[in-house]
Write a protein that holds these residues in place. Structure first.
Motif, short mmCIF file in Angstrom:
data_model
loop_
_atom_site.label_atom_id
_atom_site.label_comp_id
_atom_site.label_asym_id
_atom_site.label_seq_id
_atom_site.Cartn_x
_atom_site.Cartn_y
_atom_site.Cartn_z
N LEU A 1 0.82 -1.20 0.00
CA LEU A 1 0.00 0.00 0.00
C LEU A 1 0.86 1.26 0.00
N ALA A 2 1.97 1.24 0.73
CA ALA A 2 2.84 2.41 0.80
C ALA A 2 3.34 2.81 -0.58
N GLU A 3 3.62 1.81 -1.43
CA GLU A 3 4.10 2.10 -2.79
C GLU A 3 3.02 2.77 -3.64
N ARG A 4 1.77 2.49 -3.34
CA ARG A 4 0.68 2.99 -4.18
C ARG A 4 -0.04 4.21 -3.59
N VAL A 5 -0.06 4.29 -2.28
CA VAL A 5 -0.75 5.40 -1.64
C VAL A 5 0.23 6.48 -1.20
N GLY A 6 1.46 6.06 -0.92
CA GLY A 6 2.44 6.99 -0.39
C GLY A 6 2.43 6.97 1.12
N ALA A 7 3.56 7.27 1.72
CA ALA A 7 3.69 7.28 3.18
C ALA A 7 4.02 8.68 3.64
#
Length: 368
Positions: free
Chosen positions: A210-216
Motif C-alpha cells: 500500500l505504501a508504494e501505491r498510496v504513499g507514506a
C-alpha cells in the motif's frame, strides 16, 4: 443445462466441475487469468490465480473430460478489485477483496459473459447452497458443513445472479470428503492447500504494498480526546482493532494497551484507545443489496443475525432500512468493526442480504 465451471486450480472447484458433469450437464471449464504479470500474484500451492494454478485446473479438466479455456479478466480485476482495494484503504476503510472479486468478477463479469455465450449457469467450488422457496424464489443458504461455509463472501449475489449460480459442494459434510473424492478421481490437487491471504500482494506485505501505491506521510496518533501520543508513517497501514505496530513508545496513563479505533485519512490521523472502546452498538451502510427476495417491509425492524467477517460467528441483531441505509443493531456490542467491512444478514441459514459498512456507533462514548 450448459454449465460454465469456474476452475481456480484448487481442489474444490475441480470436484465441483466433476460433479456438474456427473449430474448430466454440458460442462465447460474456464480459468480466469487475473494478471498479465504472473509475478504480481502470490505463488505456491494456493489454488488461486497463478500460472501453476491454471495448469492444475487444466489437468483436472482433462481428467473430467471437458473443454477448458483461460479467459483474460486482468483489466476488469485491476479496476474492480485491486484499484477498489487501494481506494478503500486510502479512504480509511478496511475492504474485503475476496468478497469484491466474487461480486464483480466471478458473479458479474464472468456470469455476464457466460450468459452471452449461451450458458445457463456458472458453477463454482464455494461451500453454500441455493434453495427455492414455495413461490419459486431462489434463496442463498449456508453450506451443510458450517466449518467450511462460504455464504458470507457470497452475500453480495443478487436474485438474478442466484438464478444462474450452481454450488455442487454445498451439501457436502466436510472438506475431507471432497479431498477423498478428488484423490479417487485422480486429481493432482487432492492434497493441495487451501488458498489464503490476498492473491495480488506477492509477498504478503500489505503495508509495504500500500505504501508504494498510496504513499507514506508522517501523521499523528491521538487518543479519543485529541491528546497526541505518537506518530506514524502512513495512516493507510492501520486498521480498526489493530494492536501491534502502533509504536507509541510509552504506556498509556492507565497502563493498559491501546488499539486502533479509527483511521482518518483526510488529516492522516490514527485514533487509539482502550479495548472496550472497540465495542460497536450499531453499524450502517448505504451500499446494501438483497440475496434474493427482499424483506416485505424493510422499513420496519426485523430480527436477524449478522456476521461481520468470513469466519466470525453470527450474532443476534435487529435490522431496518432507514434514510437510505441498512442499519443493524446487534443485541450485544460487536468488537473491532471497521468501515469497509461487509455485514451479512441472515435469517436462520438463509442469507438475506448485506451492506458495506460506512459508519459505526460506539457502545462506549468518547470522553468529553
Amino acid at each position: 443445462m450448459r454449465v460454465l465451471a469456474a476452475m481456480s486450480g484448487g481442489v474444490d472447484s475441480a470436484v465441483a466441475a466433476a460433479r456438474a458433469k456427473d449430474a448430466g450437464h454440458d460442462v465447460v471449464g474456464v480459468h480466469l487469468a487475473l494478471s498479465r504479470m504472473p509475478g504480481t500474484l502470490r505463488t505456491g500451492a494456493r489454488g488461486c490465480c497463478t500460472i501453476e494454478d491454471s495448469m492444475d485446473a487444466q489437468r483436472a479438466a482433462n481428467l473430467i473430460g471437458i473443454p477448458y479455456y483461460v479467459w483474460d479478466f486482468s483489466e476488469r480485476f485491476k479496476a474492480d478489485v485491486v484499484d477498489d482495494f487501494v481506494a478503500e484503504y486510502s479512504a480509511g476503510r478496511t475492504p474485503n477483496p475476496c468478497l469484491r472479486c466474487n461480486e464483480r468478477i466471478k458473479f458479474a463479469a464472468l456470469l455476464e459473459k457466460a450468459l452471452a455465450l449461451g450458458f445457463d449457469a456458472v458453477a463454482t467450488g464455494h461451500y453454500a447452497t441455493v434453495l427455492t422457496d414455495a413461490d419459486g424464489n431462489r434463496e442463498l443458504h449456508r453450506a451443510a458443513a458450517w466449518a467450511k461455509d462460504q455464504s458470507y463472501v457470497l452475500g453480495v449475489l443478487t436474485a438474478e445472479q442466484l438464478a444462474h449460480s450452481m454450488f455442487p459442494l454445498g451439501t457436502t459434510p466436510s472438506k475431507a470428503e471432497v479431498r477423498a473424492e478428488a484423490a479417487a478421481r485422480g486429481f493432482s490437487v487432492a492434497s493441495k492447500p487451501d488458498s489464503h491471504d490476498i492473491c495480488f500482494i506477492p509477498d504478503g506485505d500489505t503495508r509495504g504494498w500500500l505504501a508504494e501505491r498510496v504513499g507514506a506521510e508522517q501523521g499523528e496518533i491521538v487518543e479519543r480526546d485529541g491528546t497526541v501520543v505518537g506518530t506514524h508513517q502512513g495512516a493507510h497501514a492501520f486498521t480498526v482493532g489493530q494492536r501491534r505496530g502502533l509504536s507509541i513508545g510509552h504506556p498509556a496513563p492507565d497502563g493498559r494497551p491501546r488499539f486502533v479505533l479509527e483511521v482518518r485519512p483526510k488529516d492522516n490521523t490514527v485514533v487509539v484507545g482502550p479495548k472496550e472502546a472497540l465495542d460497536i452498538a450499531q453499524l450502517a451502510g448505504s451500499r446494501f443489496s438483497w440475496a434474493g427476495r427482499a424483506p416485505e417491509h424493510p422499513e420496519s425492524e426485523w430480527a436477524c443475525e449478522v456476521q461481520i467477517r468470513a469466519h466470525a460467528d453470527p450474532v443476534p441483531a435487529t435490522a431496518v432500512v432507514r434514510d437510505g441505509e441498512l442499519v443493524i443493531t446487534p443485541d450485544a456490542p460487536l468488537g473491532g468493526v471497521a468501515p469497509g467491512q461487509s455485514a451479512v444478514v441472515y435469517l436462520g441459514t438463509r442469507v438475506l442480504g448485506q451492506c458495506t459498512i460506512d459508519r459505526t456507533v460506539s457502545a462506549v462514548p468518547a470522553p468529553a
